[in-house]
Design an enzyme around this catalytic site. Sequence first.
Site, PDB file in Angstrom:
ATOM      1  N   GLN A   1      34.477  36.407  43.833  1.00 17.28           N
ATOM      2  CA  GLN A   1      34.599  36.169  42.558  1.00 17.28           C
ATOM      3  C   GLN A   1      33.738  35.058  42.172  1.00 17.28           C
ATOM      4  O   GLN A   1      33.742  33.776  42.568  1.00 17.28           O
ATOM      5  CB  GLN A   1      36.189  35.935  42.061  1.00 17.28           C
ATOM      6  CG  GLN A   1      36.449  35.933  40.425  1.00 17.28           C
ATOM      7  CD  GLN A   1      36.140  37.124  39.806  1.00 17.28           C
ATOM      8  OE1 GLN A   1      36.602  38.241  40.069  1.00 17.28           O
ATOM      9  NE2 GLN A   1      35.234  37.160  38.681  1.00 17.28           N
TER      10      GLN A   1
ATOM     11  N   ASP B   1      30.027  45.221  44.316  1.00 19.01           N
ATOM     12  CA  ASP B   1      29.716  44.379  43.129  1.00 19.01           C
ATOM     13  C   ASP B   1      28.145  44.870  42.954  1.00 19.01           C
ATOM     14  O   ASP B   1      27.733  44.707  41.604  1.00 19.01           O
ATOM     15  CB  ASP B   1      29.758  42.998  43.017  1.00 19.01           C
ATOM     16  CG  ASP B   1      30.866  42.412  42.476  1.00 19.01           C
ATOM     17  OD1 ASP B   1      31.518  43.261  41.516  1.00 19.01           O
ATOM     18  OD2 ASP B   1      31.587  41.252  42.767  1.00 19.01           O
TER      19      ASP B   1
ATOM     20  N   LYS C   1      42.026  42.797  39.224  1.00 20.85           N
ATOM     21  CA  LYS C   1      41.221  43.926  40.083  1.00 20.85           C
ATOM     22  C   LYS C   1      42.258  44.379  41.356  1.00 20.85           C
ATOM     23  O   LYS C   1      42.387  45.410  41.756  1.00 20.85           O
ATOM     24  CB  LYS C   1      40.231  43.099  40.735  1.00 20.85           C
ATOM     25  CG  LYS C   1      38.997  42.772  39.864  1.00 20.85           C
ATOM     26  CD  LYS C   1      37.813  41.907  40.098  1.00 20.85           C
ATOM     27  CE  LYS C   1      36.910  41.688  39.198  1.00 20.85           C
ATOM     28  NZ  LYS C   1      35.883  40.719  39.534  1.00 20.85           N
TER      29      LYS C   1
END
Length: 298
Positions: free
Chosen positions: A99, A122, A55
């Site tokens: 995460q 997200d 990422k």
Amino acid sequence: MASAIRIDGKAKAAELSEKIEEETAALARDHGIKPGLAVVIIGEDPASQVYVRNKKRTAEACGFHSVQHSLPAEVSQQDVLDLVQSLNDDPAIHGILVQLPLPDHLDEQRITQSITPSKDVDGFHYINIGKLTAGDTADAFIPCTPAGCMLMIEDHLGTDLSGLSAVVIGRSNIVGKPMASLLLARNATVTITHSRTKDLPAVVRGADIVVAAVGRPNMVGGDWIKPGAVIIDVGINRVEVEVDGEKKAKLIGDVNFEEASEVARAITPVPGGVGPMTITMLMANTLRSAKLAAGLAD
Ligand code: NAD
């Protein structure tokens, strides 16, 4: 002989990334704005380390301001919440992601919900889930994996799925449920299936679109597939195979690719299908967040 089109997620992701890079450069040139993505990683989970590294690398390649916060596995809940708050308040940051999975002592929901909805790239905040569920897809941050799947489905079937039947296998909050909402918003007739579904093969056999997000290698056989269906395989399963007498790790999907290719109209491979699209959609969401913050969103 295989007849299905192999949906090249890698190529599509590269094409989209190029557009994101161009738009990012224009945003910097015309408005002095650089999209900022902050990734928080807690602990040493090896798979998470790989995802976060990818990422960060992709964000930098897009020309973003990219920040990584690595916290020890024993960090307190309050310290994580304080860090998220400081990122919520930081005008240089437009996207925040923590995460997953988190160490057991941390409350995943509380931490996920502490990210301000306008930086929730997200798409896990209840506000964004609510907008998506209400069909307000233009105004929500949509979870990256289903958003990427949807673009690949649209490439083959267009944006109006009226009259088509879609079966989503898996009901997770990250993939299955938002995928179903997206398909519904495109007028598909949607069935969500899961581990308690009776006679899953029969249900899947009725589907013009199948999205498999389970985590069971090769679960969906060719005889489950309706001829001409479009198959999106989200599953990522690490299996051991023997090559020249040596055991090697290999990634495979939830769908038996060879078998399904004989019957389907188009199918994503694993790897090289959904995976590359997921990370690109994260960049797309972050760029969009930066534009929204500057009042420039489309
Ligand atoms: P999850 O474990 O949260 O959910 C799995 C779902 O599968 C559950 O809803 C469960 O009911 C269902 N299921 C389990 N056994 C089943 C069975 N026998 N029949 C039917 N349904 C069954 O997983 P997730 O986070 O949704 O991820 C699913 C898969 O997708 C995993 O392999 C994961 O690694 C992969 N994944 C890939 C990407 C990507 O970018 N390519 C992103 C997210 C997840």
